[in-house]
Design a protein around this motif. Structure first.
Motif, PDB file in Angstrom:
ATOM      1  N   THR A  97       0.839  -1.201   0.000  1.00  0.00           N
ATOM      2  CA  THR A  97       0.000   0.000   0.000  1.00  0.00           C
ATOM      3  C   THR A  97       0.874   1.252   0.000  1.00  0.00           C
ATOM      4  O   THR A  97       0.616   2.205  -0.738  1.00  0.00           O
ATOM      5  CB  THR A  97      -0.929  -0.001   1.238  1.00  0.00           C
ATOM      6  OG1 THR A  97      -1.583  -1.272   1.307  1.00  0.00           O
ATOM      7  CG2 THR A  97      -1.966   1.094   1.166  1.00  0.00           C
ATOM      8  N   TYR A 124      -6.105   2.649  -5.076  1.00  0.00           N
ATOM      9  CA  TYR A 124      -5.495   3.277  -6.263  1.00  0.00           C
ATOM     10  C   TYR A 124      -6.063   4.671  -6.565  1.00  0.00           C
ATOM     11  O   TYR A 124      -5.316   5.642  -6.731  1.00  0.00           O
ATOM     12  CB  TYR A 124      -5.719   2.434  -7.523  1.00  0.00           C
ATOM     13  CG  TYR A 124      -5.120   1.043  -7.557  1.00  0.00           C
ATOM     14  CD1 TYR A 124      -4.252   0.582  -6.572  1.00  0.00           C
ATOM     15  CD2 TYR A 124      -5.428   0.184  -8.610  1.00  0.00           C
ATOM     16  CE1 TYR A 124      -3.720  -0.711  -6.634  1.00  0.00           C
ATOM     17  CE2 TYR A 124      -4.888  -1.101  -8.678  1.00  0.00           C
ATOM     18  CZ  TYR A 124      -4.050  -1.540  -7.684  1.00  0.00           C
ATOM     19  OH  TYR A 124      -3.529  -2.800  -7.762  1.00  0.00           O
ATOM     20  N   LYS A 232       1.606 -11.154   1.409  1.00  0.00           N
ATOM     21  CA  LYS A 232       0.980 -12.203   0.607  1.00  0.00           C
ATOM     22  C   LYS A 232       1.909 -13.410   0.457  1.00  0.00           C
ATOM     23  O   LYS A 232       1.480 -14.550   0.543  1.00  0.00           O
ATOM     24  CB  LYS A 232       0.657 -11.684  -0.798  1.00  0.00           C
ATOM     25  CG  LYS A 232      -0.092 -10.373  -0.823  1.00  0.00           C
ATOM     26  CD  LYS A 232      -1.488 -10.492  -0.235  1.00  0.00           C
ATOM     27  CE  LYS A 232      -2.274  -9.238  -0.466  1.00  0.00           C
ATOM     28  NZ  LYS A 232      -2.690  -8.548   0.735  1.00  0.00           N
TER      29      LYS A 232
HETATM   30  N1  PMP Z   1      -2.557  -4.482  -3.874  1.00  0.00           N
HETATM   31  C1  PMP Z   1      -3.519  -5.413  -3.930  1.00  0.00           C
HETATM   32  C2  PMP Z   1      -4.086  -5.791  -5.244  1.00  0.00           C
HETATM   33  C3  PMP Z   1      -3.992  -6.017  -2.773  1.00  0.00           C
HETATM   34  O1  PMP Z   1      -4.963  -6.914  -2.829  1.00  0.00           O
HETATM   35  C4  PMP Z   1      -3.427  -5.648  -1.544  1.00  0.00           C
HETATM   36  C5  PMP Z   1      -4.013  -6.332  -0.364  1.00  0.00           C
HETATM   37  N2  PMP Z   1      -3.709  -6.217   0.731  1.00  0.00           N
HETATM   38  C6  PMP Z   1      -2.422  -4.656  -1.516  1.00  0.00           C
HETATM   39  C7  PMP Z   1      -2.018  -4.105  -2.703  1.00  0.00           C
HETATM   40  C8  PMP Z   1      -1.803  -4.170  -0.252  1.00  0.00           C
HETATM   41  O2  PMP Z   1      -0.773  -4.985   0.217  1.00  0.00           O
HETATM   42  P1  PMP Z   1      -0.072  -4.716   1.619  1.00  0.00           P
HETATM   43  O3  PMP Z   1      -0.878  -5.386   2.657  1.00  0.00           O
HETATM   44  O4  PMP Z   1       1.311  -5.303   1.474  1.00  0.00           O
HETATM   45  O5  PMP Z   1      -0.029  -3.240   1.836  1.00  0.00           O
END
Ligand code: PMP
Ligand code: GLN
Length: 394
Positions: A97, A124, A232
């Motif tokens: 994020t 986004y 992930k």
């Molecule tokens: N991009 C997508 C498409 C996601 O599904 C997510 C889900 N958490 C994120 C970014 C964010 O990832 P993170 O938890 O590492 O901030």
């Protein structure tokens, strides 16, 4: 009192939080918010605890621990055949994020056009707008989520700065083929633009399909910022460790943004992820295999309940058409309904579209333990099977 920033103050609460709260209030099995259960690697967690005890406890380097940046470069060579210089081309962030925000704030100049593909992950658009970008939305439609090549080409112009591509794609579980990515890459090159590639589900691709990174396509090495997430890859979404890989000139403004957003990420988590990325092949293959088995378990169950379950090539998510159950309301009404009345939570797919999008699909997260998946199916079966289901409207 003067109003706060209109873009952020005009936003609602993210659908993931809304649905998780509703699930909690009603004691529902939460297949809404996308987080995995029971797959956290014990050795990665042990590595973080060791590092926490031994320290250091002060700021790590702004770009990330060298050992993690090296591990990311090695990982990208191993899985994508990319030749990455860890010292100048890798930056660690507090989750994907943050990486997304760093890339968008670092690259967009007010007035730049940004091509986005719906359905889109909810962070986004607000960040693109806050950065002053002009979103150009292109829509994938269920049930096949085919790339609409004509409208995609038409969305590009000389003012296009960036396209954001999420593959494997949340929520629709599409994995872009090399041919589709090449089509996008040609547009990027032709319009002298960049691609921000959200590849957080890179290791969650099923049935022997490959994950192709646009960074490896001809002419794209210097135009792509590739984003990953340890959340992930190691099923530890709480940790918020992400990263960006980009050519030095592209990474430079992204790093300038990062230095004023989070600056760093906790050392124990970085150190542990560095160890995790060096895991043997069997770990990564096993993760995809376990997750595909969970997908199949939930897909079979939902199919028996009566949902029309769409194909799922990757991610944590199944998209389902609930109309065969006789529910005639919107997806938002359906997801509230099953949370409150059946005790199972899903997320409405329309939340991933701007304006009026498809409104009869619910997204279920299958990255859960078998008893949660089986319990959810049991509850849904009881709810939808017990009676001639009333044709409930919104
Ligand atoms: N991009 C997508 C498409 C996601 O599904 C997510 C889900 N958490 C994120 C970014 C964010 O990832 P993170 O938890 O590492 O901030
Ligand atoms: N990416 C997760 C999902 O799609 C949720 C992340 C979040 O809650 N912000 O469900």
């Amino acid at each position: 009192m003067k109003p706060a920033n209109s873009i952020f103050s005009g936003l609602g609460t993210t659908i993931f939080t809304v649905m998780s709260q509703l699930a909690q209030e009603h004691g529902a099995i939460n297949l809404g918010q996308g987080f995995p259960e029971g797959l956290e690697p014990a050795d990665v967690i042990a590595a973080a605890s060791r590092s926490l005890l031994t320290g250091p406890h002060q700021y790590p380097p702004m770009m990330g621990l060298p050992e993690l940046r090296q591990a990311i470069a090695t990982h990208d060579r191993r899985f994508q055949g990319l030749d990455v210089d860890w010292a100048t081309e890798v930056m660690v962030t507090s989750g994907a994020t943050e990486a997304l925000a760093d890339c968008l704030f670092g690259l967009i100049e007010p007035g730049d056009e940004v091509v986005l593909i719906e359905p889109l992950y909810d962070s986004y658009l607000p960040i693109v707008r806050r950065a002053g970008g002009i979103p150009k939305l292109v829509r994938l439609e269920p049930p096949n989520w085919d790339l609409p090549r004509e409208s995609l080409a038409a969305a590009f112009s000389d003012r296009t700065k960036v396209i954001l591509v999420n593959s494997p794609m949340n929520p629709c579980a599409k994995v872009f083929t090399e041919e589709e990515l090449t089509f996008i890459a040609d547009l990027v090159i032709r319009h002298d633009a960049y691609a921000i590639c959200d590849e957080v589900y890179e290791h969650l691709v099923f049935d022997g399909r490959p994950h192709v990174s646009m960074m490896g396509l001809p002419g794209m090495r210097d135009r792509v910022a590739r984003i990953g997430s340890a959340g992930k890859t190691f099923s530890i979404t709480n940790w918020k460790v992400g990263y960006v890989v980009a050519a030095p000139a592209l990474l430079a403004p992204i790093a300038k943004t990062h230095q004023f957003i989070t600056f760093t990420t906790p050392i124990p988590l970085q150190a542990a992820v560095a160890e995790g990325l060096a895991k043997e092949e069997a770990y990564f293959a096993g993760l995809a295999k376990d997750m595909a088995a969970r997908r199949d378990r939930l897909a079979t169950g939902l199919g028996r309940v009566g949902f029309d379950v769409l194909d799922c090539a990757g991610t944590y998510f199944l998209t389902t058409d609930f109309r065969p159950l006789g529910f005639t309301g919107t997806d938002v009404a359906f997801c509230r309904h099953i949370t409150i009345e059946a005790g199972v939570t899903a997320v409405p797919v329309s939340a991933f579209y701007q304006g009026s999008g498809p409104d009869h699909f619910a997204r279920f997260c299958f990255a859960k333990m078998d008893d949660a998946l089986d319990g959810a199916i049991e509850r849904l079966t009881r709810h939808f099977g017990q009676k001639e289901f009333p044709r409930i409207g919104a």
